[in-house]
Design an enzyme around this catalytic site. Structure first.
Site, short mmCIF file in Angstrom:
data_model
loop_
_atom_site.label_atom_id
_atom_site.label_comp_id
_atom_site.label_asym_id
_atom_site.label_seq_id
_atom_site.Cartn_x
_atom_site.Cartn_y
_atom_site.Cartn_z
N GLN A 104 2.81 9.91 1.14
CA GLN A 104 4.12 9.25 1.19
C GLN A 104 4.98 9.56 -0.03
O GLN A 104 6.17 9.24 -0.02
CB GLN A 104 3.94 7.73 1.32
CG GLN A 104 3.38 7.31 2.67
CD GLN A 104 3.22 5.82 2.72
OE1 GLN A 104 2.21 5.28 2.29
NE2 GLN A 104 4.23 5.14 3.24
N GLY B 108 0.83 -1.20 0.00
CA GLY B 108 0.00 0.00 0.00
C GLY B 108 0.86 1.24 0.00
O GLY B 108 2.03 1.20 0.39
N CYS C 74 6.06 -0.16 7.34
CA CYS C 74 5.67 0.98 6.50
C CYS C 74 6.84 1.37 5.61
O CYS C 74 7.99 1.41 6.06
CB CYS C 74 5.27 2.15 7.40
SG CYS C 74 4.76 3.62 6.50
N LEU C 75 6.53 1.67 4.34
CA LEU C 75 7.58 2.10 3.41
C LEU C 75 8.25 3.40 3.85
O LEU C 75 9.39 3.66 3.48
CB LEU C 75 7.01 2.25 2.00
CG LEU C 75 6.51 0.97 1.34
CD1 LEU C 75 5.86 1.26 0.00
CD2 LEU C 75 7.64 -0.05 1.19
N HIS D 243 -2.71 7.27 7.06
CA HIS D 243 -1.71 8.20 6.50
C HIS D 243 -2.36 9.50 6.04
O HIS D 243 -1.77 10.57 6.17
CB HIS D 243 -0.99 7.57 5.30
CG HIS D 243 0.25 6.81 5.65
ND1 HIS D 243 1.34 7.38 6.27
CD2 HIS D 243 0.58 5.52 5.43
CE1 HIS D 243 2.28 6.47 6.43
NE2 HIS D 243 1.85 5.33 5.93
N HIS E 135 -4.24 1.17 7.53
CA HIS E 135 -2.90 1.76 7.56
C HIS E 135 -2.80 2.93 6.58
O HIS E 135 -2.35 4.02 6.95
CB HIS E 135 -1.88 0.67 7.19
CG HIS E 135 -0.47 1.14 7.14
ND1 HIS E 135 0.48 0.70 8.03
CD2 HIS E 135 0.17 1.99 6.29
CE1 HIS E 135 1.65 1.27 7.73
NE2 HIS E 135 1.48 2.06 6.67
N GLU E 136 -3.25 2.72 5.34
CA GLU E 136 -3.10 3.76 4.32
C GLU E 136 -4.05 4.93 4.55
O GLU E 136 -3.68 6.09 4.36
CB GLU E 136 -3.27 3.18 2.92
CG GLU E 136 -2.26 2.11 2.55
CD GLU E 136 -0.80 2.50 2.75
OE1 GLU E 136 -0.46 3.70 2.68
OE2 GLU E 136 0.01 1.59 3.00
#
Length: 151
Positions: free
Chosen positions: A51, A46, A88-89, A134, A130-131
């Site tokens: 991000q 994701g 997380c990226l 953000h 999660h996304e």
């Protein structure tokens, strides 16, 4: 399409609230395409627009079932609980066990503005939560109940 730089922890943009998308145009489509390419290149499941430095309410997800594009997403239902490992990226190497709903329903628009409803269980529910977090400046670390060793 192009790879975009993924914003890393410490950049204040990650703590900001993203703005609602009003224009459904070629620029939005390009952003979504770039986000998908960037997510796949980074081996993620994701990615939120914030991000890649864009404060827009846009998310892409693919847990191995094909890409899902969410514009202006809202979680409309939460059910159950799961405790699983999450990363997380934007926080490379950091992992923790989080508490998330087991099942969620999400209402969102596609790149053309058409409303859709998605249901996710397990990993998909976790990715949705999660996304979408953000987009409100919330990192997964605020849901961690147990930190895991860095990998």
């Amino acid at each position: 399409m192009a790879l975009r730089n993924i914003v890393k922890f410490g950049d204040p943009i990650l703590n900001k609230t993203s703005r609602k998308v009003e224009k459904f145009d070629d620029r939005l489509a390009l952003l979504i395409d770039d986000m998908l390419e960037t997510m796949y290149h980074a081996n993620g499941v994701g990615l939120a627009a914030v991000q890649v430095g864009m404060l827009k309410r846009v998310v892409v997800i693919d847990i191995g079932e094909g890409p899902i594009e969410l514009v202006n997403p809202e979680i409309t239902m939460k059910e159950g609980e799961q405790r699983e490992s999450e990363g997380c990226l934007s926080l490379p190497g950091k992992y923790g066990v989080t508490v998330r709903p087991m099942k969620v329903q999400v209402k969102a628009q596609d790149r053309n503005g058409k409303w859709q409803v998605f249901t996710g269980e397990g990993l998909k529910a976790r990715a949705f939560c999660h996304e979408i977090d953000h987009l409100d400046g919330i990192l997964f670390t605020s849901h961690v109940v147990r930190e895991l060793e860095t990998q």
